[in-house]
Motif scaffolding. Structure first.
Motif, PDB file in Angstrom:
ATOM      1  N   LYS A  33     -14.773 -12.524   5.594  1.00  0.00           N
ATOM      2  CA  LYS A  33     -15.591 -11.320   5.487  1.00  0.00           C
ATOM      3  C   LYS A  33     -15.800 -10.978   4.020  1.00  0.00           C
ATOM      4  O   LYS A  33     -14.855 -10.915   3.247  1.00  0.00           O
ATOM      5  N   SER A  35     -16.681  -8.204   2.528  1.00  0.00           N
ATOM      6  CA  SER A  35     -16.186  -6.927   2.005  1.00  0.00           C
ATOM      7  C   SER A  35     -14.749  -7.055   1.518  1.00  0.00           C
ATOM      8  O   SER A  35     -14.421  -6.713   0.377  1.00  0.00           O
ATOM      9  N   SER A  36     -13.856  -7.565   2.396  1.00  0.00           N
ATOM     10  CA  SER A  36     -12.445  -7.681   2.011  1.00  0.00           C
ATOM     11  C   SER A  36     -12.247  -8.780   0.970  1.00  0.00           C
ATOM     12  O   SER A  36     -11.430  -8.640   0.056  1.00  0.00           O
ATOM     13  N   ARG A  39     -13.300  -7.498  -2.378  1.00  0.00           N
ATOM     14  CA  ARG A  39     -12.326  -6.509  -2.854  1.00  0.00           C
ATOM     15  C   ARG A  39     -11.098  -7.185  -3.450  1.00  0.00           C
ATOM     16  O   ARG A  39     -10.605  -6.790  -4.503  1.00  0.00           O
ATOM     17  N   TYR A 223      -9.793 -11.530   9.035  1.00  0.00           N
ATOM     18  CA  TYR A 223     -10.333 -11.759   7.696  1.00  0.00           C
ATOM     19  C   TYR A 223     -11.643 -12.539   7.735  1.00  0.00           C
ATOM     20  O   TYR A 223     -12.330 -12.642   6.724  1.00  0.00           O
ATOM     21  N   ASN A 225     -15.569 -13.714   9.290  1.00  0.00           N
ATOM     22  CA  ASN A 225     -16.760 -13.130   9.890  1.00  0.00           C
ATOM     23  C   ASN A 225     -16.883 -13.573  11.348  1.00  0.00           C
ATOM     24  O   ASN A 225     -16.114 -14.410  11.826  1.00  0.00           O
ATOM     25  N   SER A 442     -14.797  -5.101  14.408  1.00  0.00           N
ATOM     26  CA  SER A 442     -14.917  -5.380  12.978  1.00  0.00           C
ATOM     27  C   SER A 442     -14.324  -4.244  12.155  1.00  0.00           C
ATOM     28  O   SER A 442     -13.627  -4.477  11.159  1.00  0.00           O
ATOM     29  N   THR A 443     -14.594  -2.987  12.619  1.00  0.00           N
ATOM     30  CA  THR A 443     -14.016  -1.839  11.914  1.00  0.00           C
ATOM     31  C   THR A 443     -12.495  -1.853  12.003  1.00  0.00           C
ATOM     32  O   THR A 443     -11.798  -1.604  11.018  1.00  0.00           O
ATOM     33  N   GLU A 445     -10.630  -4.477  12.462  1.00  0.00           N
ATOM     34  CA  GLU A 445     -10.131  -5.574  11.634  1.00  0.00           C
ATOM     35  C   GLU A 445     -10.173  -5.185  10.155  1.00  0.00           C
ATOM     36  O   GLU A 445      -9.252  -5.507   9.395  1.00  0.00           O
ATOM     37  N   GLU A 446     -11.245  -4.515   9.761  1.00  0.00           N
ATOM     38  CA  GLU A 446     -11.357  -4.091   8.361  1.00  0.00           C
ATOM     39  C   GLU A 446     -10.247  -3.101   8.027  1.00  0.00           C
ATOM     40  O   GLU A 446      -9.635  -3.159   6.962  1.00  0.00           O
ATOM     41  N   THR A 449      -7.088  -5.020   7.833  1.00  0.00           N
ATOM     42  CA  THR A 449      -7.069  -5.756   6.566  1.00  0.00           C
ATOM     43  C   THR A 449      -6.674  -4.843   5.421  1.00  0.00           C
ATOM     44  O   THR A 449      -5.844  -5.185   4.571  1.00  0.00           O
ATOM     45  N   THR A 450      -7.280  -3.641   5.424  1.00  0.00           N
ATOM     46  CA  THR A 450      -6.939  -2.671   4.374  1.00  0.00           C
ATOM     47  C   THR A 450      -5.472  -2.269   4.467  1.00  0.00           C
ATOM     48  O   THR A 450      -4.787  -2.142   3.448  1.00  0.00           O
TER      49      THR A 450
END
Length: 608
Positions: A33, A35-36, A39, A223, A225, A442-443, A445-446, A449-450
């Motif tokens: 992904k 985004s992560s 970051r 992590y 997509n 996905s949210t 998982e995000e 991940t955070t």
């Protein structure tokens, strides 16, 4: 504080950086992904002092060590023994008994821990099976594969040494049973260690381990997509035996894969592979019409009338075509739906608009003849007016006489507009629901991940705090030692000053540079100068009643020989201006922080 806008070239330069990493080091992060991934890379760029992706690529090209630091930042190795206790309790209490019941008592049990990091999860599986089967049976039958893409983490896993803090989640009896103390660390017991095999494996690219009874991949899929997740799930489905179990992380679900996996516990994210045999495609048998024979003409007429009435009143449109391609039958629904009349009977079917619109039928008729079966076309769209769409299912049925020769073909047009619209609406709603589920997943998982990143940062901060605390304790110890030494030194100095003050004669202490370091009370009384006025002053440059030049000789000799010199008698003037005779003796001064020096003893012999 307003967020700074990201330059337009960021996406392309990030992709260029990922391509460079893949081509130069074989790490393919393109399925992660963005985004992560971005970051984590920016975190390392900030630590390395790089302004943008292009600058950071230059740094990677010039520093082999930087690759390792980057990979350690991207590959978040947050793990632990029996992490998420409730989930492991469910696995041991509900899943493993059924898993073991399904497996023959002599068969090998194959387990895969994908994304095992530094090995805690793989060793937790070994402990769980040992508690269920016994250590000896586990060492005989269970084989556990631990894989990861992080070579550094795999090295730690293979060693199998862990700190007491890493084992805090284990009850004391399990720690004592499965670990042996090795200095300040604990090593996993060797007989079970041999049943755990560690190796580098990329689940997005490498062929999966096969014939598995249990596959554990927790907090790894999140992590990637959606496309990469789907490819990985395909590999996992291939890897598992029928009724094998898949154990995912708490932010990972199989919402759209119900045909291949059944839910064992959605709360604990445990799924089971369904039996793999696909349902065979439905095929209908061709309709055969028997020859009529030769009954009396009246009976023939009656049956023909019945047949024609049945076909004409059928609830679907039908058109019959003989083997020469001529239209021989049109029912009422066909006339009403397509405007074909009895005048079209006898015409070539290929000359009618219906033969190619709304769908090409001539080639399908040939196919039905060639394959000796019904050919179906579903959900054919036909425009019946402005903005109005009719949906048709078309059945092309070849007809055969009793002698096996072709008698022609009948085409049936079935109006499925209502059901098709409902199906399309259901499909659209399901897609929207799946999209919503995917967005929610996905949210989740995000978020997970955070959370993983935050936990990793917290662990780093805890380590730093522990180091700082250790440093502070060392500093406090040193400060305490300094305070003790200073107190001892102050006490010694006070004692020495007391001794010097009690001596009636004048005593002057000089260092190796002949600078005054001590000037006692007797010297003050004799010469009228206070200690503060002469401290750290060159002795032979002082102007007081003693002609210092006359004692320089014995001082130099004392320093040179390290022996006592003198006494010498020198005419001098005391503090009240009277002429006196002063006896001066010089003694060597050794040791101390200031090195060697001399002590002058000055005594008044008599006054004029």
């Amino acid at each position: 504080m307003a967020q700074q806008s990201v330059p337009e070239e960021t996406d392309s330069t990030l992709e260029d950086l990922l391509t460079f990493i893949r081509d130069s080091r074989g790490f393919d992060f393109t399925g992660y992904k963005r985004s992560s991934l971005a970051r984590r890379i920016r975190k390392r760029m900030h630590e390395a002092g790089s302004a943008d992706y292009v600058d950071y690529r230059d740094r990677l090209e010039s520093s082999a060590e930087e690759f390792g630091l980057l990979f350690n930042t991207i590959l978040i190795n947050v793990t632990g023994f029996f992490r998420d206790t409730e989930t492991w309790t469910f696995l041991q209490g509900e899943v493993m008994p059924e898993l073991l019941t399904d497996i023959d008592g002599e068969r090998e049990i194959r387990v895969w821990s994908a994304g095992c990091a530094s090995g805690e999860e793989a060793y937790s599986l070994a402990i769980a099976f040992s508690e269920a089967l016994g250590v000896e049976e586990t060492a005989k039958r269970v084989k556990i594969y631990g894989t990861d893409v992080d070579d550094e983490a795999l090295r730690d896993a293979r060693i199998g040494l862990y700190s007491a803090k890493a084992l805090e989640a284990l009850p004391a009896e399990l720690r004592d049973k499965y670990f042996e103390q090795n200095g300040t660390q604990f090593s996993f017991r060797p007989d079970l260690r041999r049943r755990v095999i560690f190796g580098r494996h990329d689940i997005t690219r490498d062929a999966p381990i096969s014939r598995l009874n249990l596959l554990v991949c927790r907090n790894t899929l999140m992590y990637f997509n959606v496309e990469t997740q789907s490819q990985v799930i395909d590999r996992f489905h291939f890897a598992l035996r029928e009724r094998g179990y898949l154990f995912l992380g708490k932010a990972e679900m199989l919402l759209s894969d119900g045909e291949r996996f059944e839910v064992v516990s959605m709360r604990q994210r445990i799924f089971r592979r369904r039996p793999g045999a696909a349902v065979p495609r439905y095929q209908s048998m061709p309709i055969r019409l028997d020859s009529i024979g030769s009954p009396e003409m009246r009976e023939v007429g009656r049956k023909r009338q019945l047949r024609d009435l049945a076909i004409d009143s059928a609830p679907f449109a039908a058109i019959g075509i003989d083997t020469d391609g001529n239209v021989v039958l049109i029912n009422s629904q066909m006339r009403n739906m397509f405007g074909i009349t009895s005048r079209d009977i006898g015409r070539q079917f290929q000359d009618l608009e219906i033969s190619y619109r709304p769908v090409e039928l001539r080639s399908l008729i040939e196919r039905a003849y060639a394959e000796h079966r019904v050919v179906r076309v579903s959900a054919v769209e036909r425009q019946t007016g402005p903005g109005e769409t009719q949906y048709l299912d078309i059945h092309i049925q070849p007809l055969w006489a009793s002698d096996g020769l072709s008698a022609g073909v009948i085409l049936m047009f079935i109006d499925t507009s209502i059901s098709t619209r409902l199906q399309l609406e259901v499909k659209r709603n399901r897609e929207e629901l799946d999209t919503a589920h995917e967005e929610l997943q996905s949210t989740n998982e995000e978020l997970e991940t955070t959370n993983e990143e935050l936990q990793s940062s917290i662990e780093e901060l805890e380590t730093t705090n522990e180091e700082l605390q250790s440093g502070n304790e060392e500093l406090e110890t040193m400060n305490e030692e300094m305070r003790v030494r200073t107190a001892e030194l102050d006490e010694a100095r006070t004692f020495l000053e007391g001794v010097l003050s009690s001596v009636a004669a004048g005593v002057v202490v000089l260092d190796a540079d002949l600078t005054v370091r001590s000037w006692n009370k007797g010297a003050e009384e004799l010469w009228g100068l206070r200690s503060g006025e002469v401290s750290n002053q060159p002795f032979f440059q002082l102007d007081f009643g003693l002609p210092t030049g006359e004692v320089r000789g014995i001082v130099n000799e004392c320093l040179a020989t390290s022996k006592r010199t003198g006494p010498v008698q020198v005419a001098a003037i005391n503090r009240i201006g009277r002429t006196i005779t002063c006896t001066v003796t010089c003694s060597p001064l050794k040791g101390g922080s200031d090195g060697e020096g001399a002590v002058l003893l000055m005594e008044e012999v008599y006054r004029d």
